[in-house]
Design a protein around this motif. Sequence first.
Motif, PDB file in Angstrom:
ATOM      1  N   ASN A 203       8.961 -21.379  -2.144  1.00  0.00           N
ATOM      2  CA  ASN A 203       7.603 -21.307  -1.629  1.00  0.00           C
ATOM      3  C   ASN A 203       7.631 -20.686  -0.234  1.00  0.00           C
ATOM      4  OD1 ASN A 203       5.153 -22.351  -0.103  1.00  0.00           O
ATOM      5  ND2 ASN A 203       4.685 -23.132  -2.146  1.00  0.00           N
ATOM      6  N   TYR A 204       6.823 -19.643  -0.035  1.00  0.00           N
ATOM      7  CA  TYR A 204       6.718 -18.969   1.265  1.00  0.00           C
ATOM      8  C   TYR A 204       5.256 -18.964   1.696  1.00  0.00           C
ATOM      9  CZ  TYR A 204      11.506 -17.209   0.843  1.00  0.00           C
ATOM     10  OH  TYR A 204      12.877 -17.102   0.730  1.00  0.00           O
ATOM     11  N   ASN A 205       5.002 -19.457   2.909  1.00  0.00           N
ATOM     12  CA  ASN A 205       3.644 -19.598   3.422  1.00  0.00           C
ATOM     13  C   ASN A 205       3.589 -18.959   4.807  1.00  0.00           C
ATOM     14  OD1 ASN A 205       1.409 -20.840   4.928  1.00  0.00           O
ATOM     15  ND2 ASN A 205       1.160 -22.172   3.163  1.00  0.00           N
ATOM     16  N   SER A 206       2.742 -17.939   4.973  1.00  0.00           N
ATOM     17  CA  SER A 206       2.612 -17.253   6.257  1.00  0.00           C
ATOM     18  C   SER A 206       1.174 -17.338   6.746  1.00  0.00           C
ATOM     19  CB  SER A 206       3.027 -15.781   6.128  1.00  0.00           C
ATOM     20  OG  SER A 206       4.366 -15.668   5.707  1.00  0.00           O
ATOM     21  N   ASN A 207       0.986 -17.796   7.992  1.00  0.00           N
ATOM     22  CA  ASN A 207      -0.330 -17.922   8.624  1.00  0.00           C
ATOM     23  C   ASN A 207      -0.444 -16.881   9.724  1.00  0.00           C
ATOM     24  OD1 ASN A 207      -1.607 -20.846   7.736  1.00  0.00           O
ATOM     25  ND2 ASN A 207       0.630 -20.809   7.659  1.00  0.00           N
ATOM     26  N   GLN A 237      -5.866 -15.635   9.157  1.00  0.00           N
ATOM     27  CA  GLN A 237      -6.747 -16.420  10.021  1.00  0.00           C
ATOM     28  C   GLN A 237      -7.476 -15.550  11.035  1.00  0.00           C
ATOM     29  OE1 GLN A 237      -7.166 -19.607   9.544  1.00  0.00           O
ATOM     30  NE2 GLN A 237      -5.324 -20.479   8.621  1.00  0.00           N
ATOM     31  N   GLY A 238      -6.802 -14.494  11.520  1.00  0.00           N
ATOM     32  CA  GLY A 238      -7.370 -13.687  12.593  1.00  0.00           C
ATOM     33  C   GLY A 238      -7.748 -12.288  12.154  1.00  0.00           C
ATOM     34  N   ARG A 239      -8.504 -11.624  12.969  1.00  0.00           N
ATOM     35  CA  ARG A 239      -8.966 -10.266  12.691  1.00  0.00           C
ATOM     36  C   ARG A 239      -7.790  -9.283  12.692  1.00  0.00           C
ATOM     37  NH1 ARG A 239     -11.358  -8.092  16.544  1.00  0.00           N
ATOM     38  NH2 ARG A 239     -12.771  -6.681  15.427  1.00  0.00           N
ATOM     39  N   ARG A 240      -7.971  -8.230  11.892  1.00  0.00           N
ATOM     40  CA  ARG A 240      -7.034  -7.107  11.847  1.00  0.00           C
ATOM     41  C   ARG A 240      -5.593  -7.529  11.520  1.00  0.00           C
ATOM     42  NH1 ARG A 240      -6.170  -5.189  16.444  1.00  0.00           N
ATOM     43  NH2 ARG A 240      -7.253  -6.703  17.742  1.00  0.00           N
ATOM     44  N   SER A 241      -5.435  -8.602  10.798  1.00  0.00           N
ATOM     45  CA  SER A 241      -4.099  -9.022  10.364  1.00  0.00           C
ATOM     46  C   SER A 241      -3.723  -8.293   9.076  1.00  0.00           C
ATOM     47  CB  SER A 241      -4.040 -10.534  10.168  1.00  0.00           C
ATOM     48  OG  SER A 241      -5.095 -10.988   9.331  1.00  0.00           O
ATOM     49  N   VAL A 242      -2.419  -8.155   8.845  1.00  0.00           N
ATOM     50  CA  VAL A 242      -1.907  -7.369   7.718  1.00  0.00           C
ATOM     51  C   VAL A 242      -0.824  -8.155   6.993  1.00  0.00           C
ATOM     52  CG1 VAL A 242      -0.748  -5.228   7.033  1.00  0.00           C
ATOM     53  CG2 VAL A 242      -2.380  -5.202   8.931  1.00  0.00           C
ATOM     54  N   SER A 243      -0.906  -8.169   5.672  1.00  0.00           N
ATOM     55  CA  SER A 243       0.141  -8.822   4.885  1.00  0.00           C
ATOM     56  C   SER A 243       0.487  -7.981   3.671  1.00  0.00           C
ATOM     57  CB  SER A 243      -0.296 -10.217   4.435  1.00  0.00           C
ATOM     58  OG  SER A 243      -1.283 -10.145   3.420  1.00  0.00           O
ATOM     59  N   LYS A 244       1.714  -8.166   3.193  1.00  0.00           N
ATOM     60  CA  LYS A 244       2.182  -7.434   2.014  1.00  0.00           C
ATOM     61  C   LYS A 244       3.152  -8.296   1.237  1.00  0.00           C
ATOM     62  CE  LYS A 244       4.395  -3.093   0.575  1.00  0.00           C
ATOM     63  NZ  LYS A 244       5.018  -1.828   1.055  1.00  0.00           N
ATOM     64  N   ILE A 245       2.973  -8.364  -0.075  1.00  0.00           N
ATOM     65  CA  ILE A 245       3.911  -9.010  -0.991  1.00  0.00           C
ATOM     66  C   ILE A 245       4.371  -7.958  -1.984  1.00  0.00           C
ATOM     67  CG2 ILE A 245       4.241 -10.770  -2.766  1.00  0.00           C
ATOM     68  CD1 ILE A 245       1.955 -12.354  -1.436  1.00  0.00           C
ATOM     69  N   LYS A 267     -12.433 -17.264   6.964  1.00  0.00           N
ATOM     70  CA  LYS A 267     -13.556 -16.852   7.799  1.00  0.00           C
ATOM     71  C   LYS A 267     -13.054 -16.454   9.177  1.00  0.00           C
ATOM     72  CE  LYS A 267     -18.063 -16.386   8.135  1.00  0.00           C
ATOM     73  NZ  LYS A 267     -18.797 -15.458   7.248  1.00  0.00           N
ATOM     74  N   GLY A 268     -13.458 -15.280   9.633  1.00  0.00           N
ATOM     75  CA  GLY A 268     -13.004 -14.792  10.932  1.00  0.00           C
ATOM     76  C   GLY A 268     -11.885 -13.774  10.844  1.00  0.00           C
ATOM     77  N   SER A 269     -11.449 -13.443   9.609  1.00  0.00           N
ATOM     78  CA  SER A 269     -10.336 -12.496   9.450  1.00  0.00           C
ATOM     79  C   SER A 269     -10.825 -11.093   9.106  1.00  0.00           C
ATOM     80  CB  SER A 269      -9.381 -12.986   8.367  1.00  0.00           C
ATOM     81  OG  SER A 269     -10.042 -13.054   7.096  1.00  0.00           O
ATOM     82  N   SER A 270     -11.956 -10.705   9.645  1.00  0.00           N
ATOM     83  CA  SER A 270     -12.518  -9.396   9.324  1.00  0.00           C
ATOM     84  C   SER A 270     -11.550  -8.273   9.678  1.00  0.00           C
ATOM     85  CB  SER A 270     -13.846  -9.193  10.073  1.00  0.00           C
ATOM     86  OG  SER A 270     -13.643  -9.250  11.462  1.00  0.00           O
ATOM     87  N   GLN A 271     -11.682  -7.149   8.944  1.00  0.00           N
ATOM     88  CA  GLN A 271     -10.856  -5.957   9.114  1.00  0.00           C
ATOM     89  C   GLN A 271      -9.376  -6.197   8.809  1.00  0.00           C
ATOM     90  OE1 GLN A 271     -11.794  -3.586  12.664  1.00  0.00           O
ATOM     91  NE2 GLN A 271     -13.538  -4.953  13.025  1.00  0.00           N
ATOM     92  N   SER A 272      -9.101  -7.253   8.074  1.00  0.00           N
ATOM     93  CA  SER A 272      -7.723  -7.537   7.674  1.00  0.00           C
ATOM     94  C   SER A 272      -7.406  -6.874   6.338  1.00  0.00           C
ATOM     95  CB  SER A 272      -7.493  -9.043   7.573  1.00  0.00           C
ATOM     96  OG  SER A 272      -7.600  -9.655   8.845  1.00  0.00           O
ATOM     97  N   ILE A 273      -6.110  -6.653   6.098  1.00  0.00           N
ATOM     98  CA  ILE A 273      -5.654  -5.986   4.880  1.00  0.00           C
ATOM     99  C   ILE A 273      -4.520  -6.809   4.270  1.00  0.00           C
ATOM    100  CG2 ILE A 273      -4.630  -3.902   3.898  1.00  0.00           C
ATOM    101  CD1 ILE A 273      -5.791  -2.347   6.249  1.00  0.00           C
ATOM    102  N   GLU A 299     -14.457 -13.860   3.889  1.00  0.00           N
ATOM    103  CA  GLU A 299     -14.912 -12.843   4.836  1.00  0.00           C
ATOM    104  C   GLU A 299     -15.237 -11.575   4.056  1.00  0.00           C
ATOM    105  OE1 GLU A 299     -16.365 -11.751   7.969  1.00  0.00           O
ATOM    106  OE2 GLU A 299     -14.967 -13.337   8.563  1.00  0.00           O
ATOM    107  N   ASP A 300     -16.258 -10.832   4.509  1.00  0.00           N
ATOM    108  CA  ASP A 300     -16.696  -9.641   3.782  1.00  0.00           C
ATOM    109  C   ASP A 300     -15.859  -8.402   4.098  1.00  0.00           C
ATOM    110  OD1 ASP A 300     -18.731 -11.005   2.504  1.00  0.00           O
ATOM    111  OD2 ASP A 300     -20.149 -10.655   4.138  1.00  0.00           O
ATOM    112  N   ASP A 301     -15.615  -8.158   5.359  1.00  0.00           N
ATOM    113  CA  ASP A 301     -15.002  -6.902   5.793  1.00  0.00           C
ATOM    114  C   ASP A 301     -13.476  -7.000   5.736  1.00  0.00           C
ATOM    115  OD1 ASP A 301     -14.550  -4.421   6.825  1.00  0.00           O
ATOM    116  OD2 ASP A 301     -15.019  -4.967   8.897  1.00  0.00           O
ATOM    117  N   VAL A 302     -12.927  -7.086   4.521  1.00  0.00           N
ATOM    118  CA  VAL A 302     -11.487  -7.163   4.323  1.00  0.00           C
ATOM    119  C   VAL A 302     -11.100  -6.269   3.143  1.00  0.00           C
ATOM    120  CG1 VAL A 302     -11.245  -9.503   5.254  1.00  0.00           C
ATOM    121  CG2 VAL A 302     -11.699  -9.172   2.808  1.00  0.00           C
ATOM    122  N   GLN A 303      -9.803  -5.948   3.060  1.00  0.00           N
ATOM    123  CA  GLN A 303      -9.275  -5.170   1.943  1.00  0.00           C
ATOM    124  C   GLN A 303      -8.172  -5.970   1.266  1.00  0.00           C
ATOM    125  OE1 GLN A 303      -8.300  -1.002   2.680  1.00  0.00           O
ATOM    126  NE2 GLN A 303      -9.473  -1.085   4.602  1.00  0.00           N
ATOM    127  N   GLY A 304      -8.350  -6.247  -0.022  1.00  0.00           N
ATOM    128  CA  GLY A 304      -7.348  -6.990  -0.770  1.00  0.00           C
ATOM    129  C   GLY A 304      -6.984  -6.262  -2.050  1.00  0.00           C
TER     130      GLY A 304
END
Length: 367
Positions: A203-207, A237-245, A267-273, A299-304
């Motif tokens: 199990n891997y959990n990244s915040n 959690q925060g704006r403009r954050s980026v993750s990849k699996i 909520k609050g992670s807008s512009q995140s990918i 959040e609305d302004d995100v890319q998943g």
Amino acid sequence: MGIQVTEALNRLPVITYRWLGANQLYLKQNITREIKAYTDDFLQTRHELVKNITQVEQGEYQHFIPVHGAYGVSNELVAAGEKSFNAGILLQLPPRVAIQEPIRLQYNLAEPNDLLIDNNLIFAGEYSKATIIIDYRTVGDVSALHNGVTRIFAQPGAEITIVKLQRMNDQSIHFDSNLAIVGYGAKVNWLQAELGSDQSITNYNSNLDEAAEANMYSIYIGDHHRQLDLSYHMIHQGRRSVSKIETQGALKDQAKKMFRGTIDFKKGSSQSIGSEEEYVILLDKTVQSDAVPLLLAEEDDVQGLHAASAGRVDPAQLFYMMSRGFSELEARKLVVEAAFNPIIDQVPDPEFQDVIKNEIQRRLIGE
């Protein structure tokens, strides 16, 4: 004092239909082992900032651990790793300190060291940098049990890379819980190679805080009757954050695999990918491959982006390679290695890349 496994494992953050059997894992039987000392010298890299955590009073570091939510394979396994550990490291990186050479940990599980509970704590100061490589393997015919907990607390601008290779024998059990709290502009890279044990549950959990980045690169091989259960959870959690699996796997014989990947935009992670993809090569008709790729968004302004696929080796591709003189076994091995190599190349240690490649070859040819 003992370690027990009685609870459901790798429970999904959001429950889906029960009939799918994907919400959590229940072991066929409970596990109970008495805790004992681990006496093997596992620290291959000597550095003044790297300490054997069993030789450090908990009061020296407990106040550094920030408040965070639940994580890991299960509450009872995490509690055992945090409180009843018999090995592990404490790494406290001062701000702007970079350790250039990878920190190597080698765990050899053999009698009498057939029970390993490692607690690895990494506190990375602002703009610090380090790579930690951990190798779990068994030596001889031993029924080993590993339960690990690794926690990373990365301050703004820090960069931490964790490489884990699990190559335990087919009589052993492997549990591994991992947590990263990634501060503003910080980066955490996970690289995982699951190539052994009878049951492998990880199990891997990244915040992620604002402008933070977390990457999960993993490969796995399931052979014989191996059961793999992989859970990855990226929490924005925060704006403009980026993750990849990015996960590549191969299954043969009667192996079973469950992949649970979640990109979670709070909520609050807008512009995140966030993106996740898992591809598995099915080398036999008798394997079982299940996947639950989830996208959660408050959040609305995100890319998943998410994708998962499983398929057999292309017969035309096999025919082409066999017409060039390769046996069918060699051709299948080449296909798997070609899929794995882009992830193995991410490992920042050429020598350890070779260790992983040799283990993959051994597993694929059935040694």
